[in-house]
Enzyme design. Structure first.
Site, PDB file in Angstrom:
ATOM      1  N   ASN A  76       2.067  10.456  29.688  1.00  6.26           N
ATOM      2  CA  ASN A  76       1.336   9.284  30.168  1.00  6.26           C
ATOM      3  C   ASN A  76       1.707   8.871  31.602  1.00  6.26           C
ATOM      4  O   ASN A  76       1.019   8.052  32.211  1.00  6.26           O
ATOM      5  CB  ASN A  76       1.504   8.091  29.204  1.00  6.26           C
ATOM      6  CG  ASN A  76       0.722   8.241  27.915  1.00  6.26           C
ATOM      7  OD1 ASN A  76       1.152   7.771  26.862  1.00  6.26           O
ATOM      8  ND2 ASN A  76      -0.432   8.883  27.951  1.00  6.26           N
TER       9      ASN A  76
ATOM     10  N   ASP B  13      -3.893   4.691  19.803  1.00  2.00           N
ATOM     11  CA  ASP B  13      -4.802   5.209  20.832  1.00  2.00           C
ATOM     12  C   ASP B  13      -6.151   4.491  20.839  1.00  2.00           C
ATOM     13  O   ASP B  13      -6.615   4.016  19.809  1.00  2.00           O
ATOM     14  CB  ASP B  13      -5.011   6.712  20.580  1.00  2.00           C
ATOM     15  CG  ASP B  13      -5.622   7.416  21.780  1.00  2.00           C
ATOM     16  OD1 ASP B  13      -5.557   6.860  22.898  1.00  2.00           O
ATOM     17  OD2 ASP B  13      -6.168   8.512  21.595  1.00  2.00           O
TER      18      ASP B  13
HETATM   19  C1  IPE Z   1      -1.279   9.569  22.907  1.00  2.00           C
HETATM   20  O1  IPE Z   1      -2.483   9.110  23.436  1.00  2.00           O
HETATM   21  C2  IPE Z   1      -0.132   8.761  23.426  1.00  2.00           C
HETATM   22  C3  IPE Z   1      -0.084   7.367  22.983  1.00  2.00           C
HETATM   23  C4  IPE Z   1      -0.941   6.784  22.195  1.00  2.00           C
HETATM   24  C5  IPE Z   1       1.022   6.622  23.481  1.00  2.00           C
HETATM   25  P1  IPE Z   1      -3.119   9.757  24.743  1.00  2.00           P
HETATM   26  O2  IPE Z   1      -4.346   8.972  25.011  1.00  2.00           O
HETATM   27  O3  IPE Z   1      -2.116   9.839  25.812  1.00  2.00           O
HETATM   28  O4  IPE Z   1      -3.464  11.210  24.238  1.00  2.00           O
HETATM   29  P2  IPE Z   1      -4.527  12.254  24.775  1.00  2.00           P
HETATM   30  O5  IPE Z   1      -4.351  12.354  26.259  1.00  2.00           O
HETATM   31  O6  IPE Z   1      -5.872  11.747  24.417  1.00  2.00           O
HETATM   32  O7  IPE Z   1      -4.206  13.525  24.050  1.00  2.00           O
HETATM   33  C1  IPE Z   2      -3.399   4.375  24.154  1.00  3.91           C
HETATM   34  O1  IPE Z   2      -4.665   4.054  24.606  1.00  3.91           O
HETATM   35  C2  IPE Z   2      -2.308   3.742  24.981  1.00  3.91           C
HETATM   36  C3  IPE Z   2      -1.490   4.704  25.720  1.00  3.91           C
HETATM   37  C4  IPE Z   2      -1.640   5.982  25.725  1.00  3.91           C
HETATM   38  C5  IPE Z   2      -0.418   4.157  26.529  1.00  3.91           C
HETATM   39  P1  IPE Z   2      -5.358   4.868  25.791  1.00  3.91           P
HETATM   40  O2  IPE Z   2      -5.021   4.215  27.078  1.00  3.91           O
HETATM   41  O3  IPE Z   2      -5.039   6.300  25.702  1.00  3.91           O
HETATM   42  O4  IPE Z   2      -6.882   4.628  25.448  1.00  3.91           O
HETATM   43  P2  IPE Z   2      -8.054   5.675  25.624  1.00  3.91           P
HETATM   44  O5  IPE Z   2      -7.679   6.879  24.825  1.00  3.91           O
HETATM   45  O6  IPE Z   2      -8.168   5.957  27.081  1.00  3.91           O
HETATM   46  O7  IPE Z   2      -9.247   4.971  25.059  1.00  3.91           O
HETATM   47 MG    MG Z   3      -5.899   7.834  24.730  1.00 10.89          MG
END
Ligand code: IPE
Ligand code: IPE
Ligand code: MG
Length: 248
Positions: free
Chosen positions: A76, A28
């Site tokens: 997602n 993340d």
């Molecule tokens: C969790 O991250 C999913 C992945 C890293 C693939 P998210 O960014 O989707 O989680 P939330 O929305 O902050 O809980």
């Molecule tokens: C994790 O990074 C990747 C996925 C969830 C696919 P994010 O895209 O959630 O990054 P932040 O949390 O917005 O910084």
């Molecule tokens: Mg995220």
């Protein structure tokens, strides 16, 4: 005894003879990494994919048995279509490269999640990756794709109910080990250590069943900045924990 909890200050001294068997990572922070640099979120995902490549390679080098990464959750899909398709594009690029290097790397690859909403092309690539690598021994990398812990448990419950209805399972008798066979993670030991970078302190629907007794390590570092040193810190912290599994 102080009433407050001493803040964990792990030295990055890792005992490589006592590695966790299975590390799981919630990759993340890609979006915030990009935003900090004035770049589009997709640039963060591209950087995150690079980090995944190097961390996975390193895990194999140090002899880790299992690495499971959260790449795309069942939630997602709520993101803008362009972001979703950029992530899928990066995944395709990664799989094509992985297939090209499989004979050299010999990493067994699995996918946790319902792959049916992916494009036929991506599904076929996942299938091929799985097929080619299924006999490799040593490091196994599980990529969680369209994965959600609740979705996994519900699918498991439905498959079990079906087996009961068909007389293949006994509805009055079910062990945790048997139920584990209905999950995407079947055959894979539970994670010992779950790492979440990016400063968020939640599971976000990751490995709900499997992480019942995992040790957790949270860091503010954003995934694209996650390095070997960060991994060392997480493993060193893990090695200082006392795992009791409910015992004394
Ligand atoms: C969790 O991250 C999913 C992945 C890293 C693939 P998210 O960014 O989707 O989680 P939330 O929305 O902050 O809980
Ligand atoms: C994790 O990074 C990747 C996925 C969830 C696919 P994010 O895209 O959630 O990054 P932040 O949390 O917005 O910084
Ligand atoms: Mg995220």
């Amino acid at each position: 005894m102080p009433l407050f909890r001493r803040k964990e200050q792990p030295s990055a001294e890792v005992d490589f003879t006592k590695l966790p068997r299975h590390i799981a990572i919630i990759m993340d922070g890609n979006g915030r990494w990009a935003k900090k640099r004035g770049l589009p979120r997709t640039a963060g995902h591209a950087a995150g994919a690079e980090t995944f490549r190097s961390i996975a390679t390193y895990c194999k080098e140090i002899g880790l048995d299992y690495l499971t990464v959260y790449a795309f959750s069942t939630e997602n899909w709520k993101r803008p279509a362009e972001e979703v398709s950029a992530i899928m594009g990066l995944l395709k690029k990664y799989l094509l490269e992985a297939i090209g290097q499989m004979e050299r790397d010999k990493v067994k690859m699995e996918f946790f999640g319902d792959l049916s909403p992916l494009t036929p092309e991506l599904r076929e690539l996942c299938q091929r990756t799985r097929e080619i690598s299924k006999h490799y021994e040593g490091c196994q990398v599980n990529i969680c794709l369209n994965y959600g812990g609740r979705d996994e448990l519900m699918r498991g419950a439905m498959a079990y109910a079906k087996d009961c209805a068909e007389g293949k399972a006994d509805p009055n008798h079910l062990t945790q080990e048997q139920f584990g066979q209905y999950l995407f993670s079947k055959g894979v030991p539970d994670p010992d250590l779950v790492i979440r970078p990016s400063g968020e302190l939640r599971l976000s629907n990751f490995l709900l069943w499997q992480s019942a007794y995992a040790e957790f390590y949270f860091t503010d570092v954003l995934w694209p900045d996650f390095s070997k040193e960060e991994l060392h810190k997480a493993i060193a912290a893990y090695q200082h924990r006392s795992r009791r599994f409910g015992g004394v």
